[in-house]
Design an enzyme around this catalytic site. Sequence first.
Site, short mmCIF file in Angstrom:
data_model
loop_
_atom_site.label_atom_id
_atom_site.label_comp_id
_atom_site.label_asym_id
_atom_site.label_seq_id
_atom_site.Cartn_x
_atom_site.Cartn_y
_atom_site.Cartn_z
N LYS A 1 0.83 -1.20 0.00
CA LYS A 1 0.00 0.00 0.00
C LYS A 1 0.87 1.26 0.00
O LYS A 1 1.92 1.30 0.64
CB LYS A 1 -0.92 -0.01 1.22
CG LYS A 1 -1.86 -1.21 1.24
CD LYS A 1 -2.51 -1.40 2.58
CE LYS A 1 -3.31 -2.70 2.64
NZ LYS A 1 -3.84 -2.98 3.97
N GLU B 1 -10.44 -7.71 5.57
CA GLU B 1 -10.13 -7.13 4.27
C GLU B 1 -11.10 -7.65 3.21
O GLU B 1 -11.44 -8.84 3.20
CB GLU B 1 -8.69 -7.45 3.86
CG GLU B 1 -7.65 -6.76 4.73
CD GLU B 1 -6.28 -6.74 4.08
OE1 GLU B 1 -6.12 -7.32 2.98
OE2 GLU B 1 -5.35 -6.17 4.68
N GLU C 1 -9.51 -11.66 3.54
CA GLU C 1 -8.81 -12.28 4.67
C GLU C 1 -9.05 -11.45 5.93
O GLU C 1 -9.59 -10.35 5.86
CB GLU C 1 -7.31 -12.36 4.40
CG GLU C 1 -6.64 -11.00 4.27
CD GLU C 1 -5.15 -11.10 4.01
OE1 GLU C 1 -4.63 -12.23 3.97
OE2 GLU C 1 -4.50 -10.05 3.85
N ASN D 1 -6.79 -10.01 9.19
CA ASN D 1 -5.51 -9.84 9.88
C ASN D 1 -5.79 -9.61 11.35
O ASN D 1 -6.45 -8.63 11.72
CB ASN D 1 -4.74 -8.65 9.29
CG ASN D 1 -4.24 -8.95 7.89
OD1 ASN D 1 -3.56 -9.93 7.66
ND2 ASN D 1 -4.58 -8.09 6.94
N ARG E 1 -4.62 -8.26 13.89
CA ARG E 1 -3.70 -7.27 14.44
C ARG E 1 -4.06 -5.89 13.91
O ARG E 1 -4.94 -5.76 13.07
CB ARG E 1 -2.26 -7.60 14.00
CG ARG E 1 -2.13 -7.72 12.47
CD ARG E 1 -0.72 -7.96 12.01
NE ARG E 1 -0.65 -8.26 10.60
CZ ARG E 1 -0.70 -7.37 9.62
NH1 ARG E 1 -0.85 -6.08 9.91
NH2 ARG E 1 -0.61 -7.73 8.36
N VAL F 1 -0.58 -1.06 9.35
CA VAL F 1 0.20 0.17 9.21
C VAL F 1 -0.69 1.40 9.10
O VAL F 1 -0.36 2.47 9.61
CB VAL F 1 1.14 0.06 7.98
CG1 VAL F 1 1.84 1.39 7.71
CG2 VAL F 1 2.18 -1.03 8.20
N ARG G 1 2.68 6.72 2.92
CA ARG G 1 3.85 5.98 3.37
C ARG G 1 5.10 6.58 2.72
O ARG G 1 5.23 6.58 1.49
CB ARG G 1 3.73 4.50 3.01
CG ARG G 1 2.52 3.81 3.63
CD ARG G 1 2.64 2.32 3.55
NE ARG G 1 1.41 1.67 3.98
CZ ARG G 1 1.33 0.36 4.29
NH1 ARG G 1 2.40 -0.41 4.21
NH2 ARG G 1 0.18 -0.17 4.67
#
Length: 245
Positions: A24, A62, A74, A76, A78, A81, A124
């Site tokens: 990303k 996601e 999926e 995640n 956690r 970012v 980013r």
Amino acid sequence: MGDKHGVVVIFGERDCSLQRKNQKVMEECPAAVLTQKQRDDMIEICKTAAKKMHYANAGTFEFMFEDGKFYFLEMNKRLQVEHPVTEMVYGVVLVREQIRIAAGERLGYTQSNLLPHGHAIEFRINAEDPETFVPNPGTITLYAPSGGLGVRVDSAAYSGYTIPPTYDSMIAKLIVHAQSRSGCIMRAARALDEFTIEGIKTTIPLQKKLLQNSDVRQLKTDNHWLEQFLESEKEKTEEPTEEKE
């Protein structure tokens, strides 16, 4: 986010379509392409799934979104970012909430208490050539991050810091928040202009170029758009070769 007492809340959604090689580059909250009905449906599905699995922690569902429909990809288990854009819009420190959950505390609020405010975009900043994406380790001779109202920078970099050749390319995250997406874009343009890193190459010039692009501004992108854009930019800079007789 789910606690150990059966309470689950969903902190909205993010649009992470601008990617290069599945990495990303820019992330936004909320996803401006969604209608409120689509957003509500997605929140309800995620909340139901997390409750059925008795989920207790932060987690990210996601989805791929196309033609008004979304498809599960999926989960995640956690933070990710791009979690700061969610924090900026909802005014909740998600890392703190994880610690509270681990300590057995109750969340203390429900879905109806979570009201999004404004729009946030994360950029980013990588230590890479902005055109070839070749890693650019070295010493940062000047590090002067942007600041001001609605501007947040997450980074461990500083003037004099040396980036080793074995590293994660991301050296900073610039997060900008405003009351509207258009206002956020204007504030982000200023923040990117003011963000100064010398001594190494970074992807800031690419972020500036993306923010100025009409497709990005008008939400005409998908998860293949960035790679196609970079290919077209490469073709523009390549010199034409002379034909041999």
